[in-house]
Design an enzyme around this catalytic site. Structure first.
Site, short mmCIF file in Angstrom:
data_model
loop_
_atom_site.label_atom_id
_atom_site.label_comp_id
_atom_site.label_asym_id
_atom_site.label_seq_id
_atom_site.Cartn_x
_atom_site.Cartn_y
_atom_site.Cartn_z
N HIS A 189 35.89 42.65 45.16
CA HIS A 189 35.74 42.33 46.59
C HIS A 189 36.08 43.51 47.48
O HIS A 189 36.33 43.34 48.67
CB HIS A 189 36.57 41.10 46.96
CG HIS A 189 36.04 39.81 46.39
ND1 HIS A 189 36.76 38.64 46.35
CD2 HIS A 189 34.83 39.51 45.85
CE1 HIS A 189 36.03 37.68 45.79
NE2 HIS A 189 34.86 38.18 45.47
N LEU B 293 50.15 29.27 39.91
CA LEU B 293 51.27 28.45 40.39
C LEU B 293 51.01 26.98 40.11
O LEU B 293 51.91 26.22 39.77
CB LEU B 293 51.47 28.69 41.89
CG LEU B 293 52.78 28.23 42.49
CD1 LEU B 293 53.96 28.90 41.80
CD2 LEU B 293 52.81 28.52 43.98
C1 BJW Z 1 50.17 31.83 42.85
C2 BJW Z 1 51.36 32.24 43.45
C3 BJW Z 1 52.29 32.89 42.61
C4 BJW Z 1 50.16 31.27 44.97
N1 BJW Z 1 52.00 33.09 41.32
N2 BJW Z 1 49.91 32.03 41.57
C5 BJW Z 1 27.95 27.12 46.66
C6 BJW Z 1 28.17 27.22 45.31
C7 BJW Z 1 28.47 28.42 44.72
C8 BJW Z 1 28.57 29.57 45.48
C9 BJW Z 1 28.36 29.48 46.83
C10 BJW Z 1 28.06 28.28 47.40
N3 BJW Z 1 27.91 28.48 48.74
C11 BJW Z 1 28.13 29.78 49.00
C12 BJW Z 1 28.40 30.40 47.85
C13 BJW Z 1 28.73 31.84 47.66
C14 BJW Z 1 30.07 32.23 48.23
C15 BJW Z 1 31.14 31.21 47.83
O1 BJW Z 1 31.72 31.26 46.76
N4 BJW Z 1 31.45 30.27 48.69
C16 BJW Z 1 32.42 29.22 48.35
C17 BJW Z 1 33.46 29.13 49.44
C18 BJW Z 1 31.68 27.95 48.06
N5 BJW Z 1 30.37 33.52 47.64
C19 BJW Z 1 29.93 34.65 48.17
O2 BJW Z 1 29.32 34.68 49.22
C20 BJW Z 1 30.18 35.90 47.38
N6 BJW Z 1 28.96 36.58 47.18
C21 BJW Z 1 27.95 36.05 46.46
O3 BJW Z 1 28.02 34.93 45.97
O4 BJW Z 1 26.86 36.88 46.34
C22 BJW Z 1 25.70 36.36 45.66
C23 BJW Z 1 25.74 36.45 44.17
C24 BJW Z 1 24.83 35.77 43.42
C25 BJW Z 1 24.85 35.82 42.05
C26 BJW Z 1 25.78 36.58 41.39
C27 BJW Z 1 26.67 37.28 42.12
C28 BJW Z 1 26.66 37.20 43.50
C29 BJW Z 1 31.13 36.83 48.13
C30 BJW Z 1 32.51 36.29 48.21
C31 BJW Z 1 33.38 37.18 49.08
C32 BJW Z 1 34.81 36.65 49.20
N7 BJW Z 1 35.47 37.39 50.21
C33 BJW Z 1 36.89 37.10 50.47
C34 BJW Z 1 37.31 37.87 51.76
C35 BJW Z 1 37.02 39.37 51.71
C36 BJW Z 1 38.16 40.17 51.14
C37 BJW Z 1 39.45 40.01 51.94
O5 BJW Z 1 39.42 39.92 53.18
O6 BJW Z 1 40.53 40.02 51.31
O7 BJW Z 1 37.69 37.44 49.34
S1 BJW Z 1 37.22 35.35 50.72
C38 BJW Z 1 38.80 35.37 49.94
O8 BJW Z 1 38.74 34.45 48.82
C39 BJW Z 1 38.98 36.79 49.38
C40 BJW Z 1 39.50 36.47 47.99
O9 BJW Z 1 39.27 37.56 47.14
C41 BJW Z 1 38.75 35.23 47.62
C42 BJW Z 1 39.41 34.43 46.51
O10 BJW Z 1 40.64 33.91 46.91
P1 BJW Z 1 41.82 33.76 45.85
O11 BJW Z 1 42.23 35.10 45.39
O12 BJW Z 1 41.45 32.78 44.82
O13 BJW Z 1 43.02 33.22 46.79
P2 BJW Z 1 43.41 31.70 47.12
O14 BJW Z 1 44.32 31.74 48.28
O15 BJW Z 1 42.22 30.84 47.24
O16 BJW Z 1 44.21 31.21 45.82
C43 BJW Z 1 45.47 31.74 45.49
C44 BJW Z 1 46.00 31.02 44.26
O17 BJW Z 1 47.22 31.62 43.86
C45 BJW Z 1 46.28 29.53 44.49
O18 BJW Z 1 45.73 28.76 43.43
C46 BJW Z 1 47.82 29.44 44.45
O19 BJW Z 1 48.30 28.23 43.88
C47 BJW Z 1 48.18 30.61 43.56
N8 BJW Z 1 49.50 31.17 43.81
N9 BJW Z 1 51.42 31.84 44.75
C48 BJW Z 1 50.87 32.61 40.83
N10 BJW Z 1 53.53 33.31 43.10
#
Ligand code: BJW
Length: 245
Positions: free
Chosen positions: A117, A211
């Site tokens: 990302h 977590l």
């Molecule tokens: C702990 C802890 C501790 C806490 N110890 N654990 C419908 C179906 C499927 C896909 C789509 C759909 N509609 C749209 C889409 C596509 C879309 C998508 O997925 N949307 C969903 C919301 C449905 N995706 C995209 O658009 C992506 N691109 C794409 O799909 O391109 C087309 C493609 C086609 C085919 C192949 C490939 C590609 C792009 C996604 C971009 C995400 N961008 C972000 C922001 C930008 C970066 C930034 O500003 O930082 O990235 S969004 C945000 O979420 C960020 C993160 O990287 C990402 C994931 O979040 P993460 O890391 O999982 O964090 P949390 O907060 O959700 O979870 C934290 C976890 O940690 C929790 O479970 C806690 O319990 C745990 N935890 N403390 C251990 N101490």
């Protein structure tokens, strides 16, 4: 059946990490109650449309997060360091794919690392696609050092609707790995949330260290739940014992 009995020391490992691994270093996650998306709307700060309509708001959002990352008190935690050590002692290939845009994995010793990302430390020009390191705070009146266009510089991060980086390399590694580990990610965002199924369908053993159970929890062979500094150091310790057998 013990998961580690199915893994040999020369087997390739792919690790996916998310915001949860950096939480104990002091960076917020996205979807926890105190997370980033509780304070900002995704459509205001993390889409190409947001940057087109209100670039100042988007640049400010990332300027604040860059300042947090560069704070002298922010350090990699034991989980980041354990993954850096794993790459050193495991005889097979270890590929770390992070969704995080912070620099804590590299600072924790990981070298075979993909920032799918993007990276907060890098800037990209929306016009000429040049990637520039170390520009610091971005403002709309800055000119691109490559093409001189003004107002086109943006953080080198992947917003919703944009293609994550190095997908070919990731897909190939998922097909070949024998162990897939997912750490600190909620399983909300694709394509990362689908990696477990890709690895599993090609015969990999799969483990989630989080977590709490993620949305993808049922797809994993094993889950260990607790803070990353405990679960990751514990599991990497198990892998070290396996490598020494
Ligand atoms: C702990 C802890 C501790 C806490 N110890 N654990 C419908 C179906 C499927 C896909 C789509 C759909 N509609 C749209 C889409 C596509 C879309 C998508 O997925 N949307 C969903 C919301 C449905 N995706 C995209 O658009 C992506 N691109 C794409 O799909 O391109 C087309 C493609 C086609 C085919 C192949 C490939 C590609 C792009 C996604 C971009 C995400 N961008 C972000 C922001 C930008 C970066 C930034 O500003 O930082 O990235 S969004 C945000 O979420 C960020 C993160 O990287 C990402 C994931 O979040 P993460 O890391 O999982 O964090 P949390 O907060 O959700 O979870 C934290 C976890 O940690 C929790 O479970 C806690 O319990 C745990 N935890 N403390 C251990 N101490």
């Amino acid at each position: 059946m013990n998961l580690l009995d199915q893994v040999s020391p020369f087997d390739p490992i792919v690790i996916l990490t998310g915001a949860g691994i950096s939480k104990e270093s002091g960076l917020a996650t996205f979807r926890d109650p105190d997370g980033i998306w509780a304070k900002h709307k995704i459509e205001d700060v993390a889409t190409p449309q947001a940057f087109a309509h209100n670039p100042n708001a988007v640049l400010d959002f990332y300027n604040v997060r860059r300042a947090q990352m560069n704070d002298a008190d922010l350090r990699p935690n034991d989980a980041h360091r354990a993954l850096g050590a794993l790459e050193e002692f495991w005889p097979g290939e270890v590929l770390l794919v992070t969704q995080n845009i912070d620099n804590l994995h590299a600072r924790g010793g990981s070298q075979n690392l993909i920032h799918m990302h993007g990276e907060l430390a890098k800037t990209r020009c929306n016009d000429c696609d040049e990637i520039i390191e170390g520009l610091g705070n971005l403002t709309t009146d800055m000119a691109c050092p490559g093409c001189s266009a003004v107002g086109t510089l943006r953080p080198h991060v992947v917003w919703f609707g944009e293609m994550p980086l190095q997908m070919d390399r990731i897909t190939s590694a998922l097909s070949n790995c024998r162990l897939f580990m997912s750490i600190g990610t909620s399983g909300n965002v694709y394509p990362a949330a689908g990696f477990v199924q890709e690895a599993r369908s090609r015969g990999a053993m799969t483990i989630e260290l989080n977590l709490e159970k993620s949305l993808s929890a049922s797809a994993f062979y094993e889950g260990r739940y607790g803070p990353a500094t405990e679960t990751v150091t514990g599991f990497v310790g198990d892998l070290k014992s396996r490598a020494a057998e």
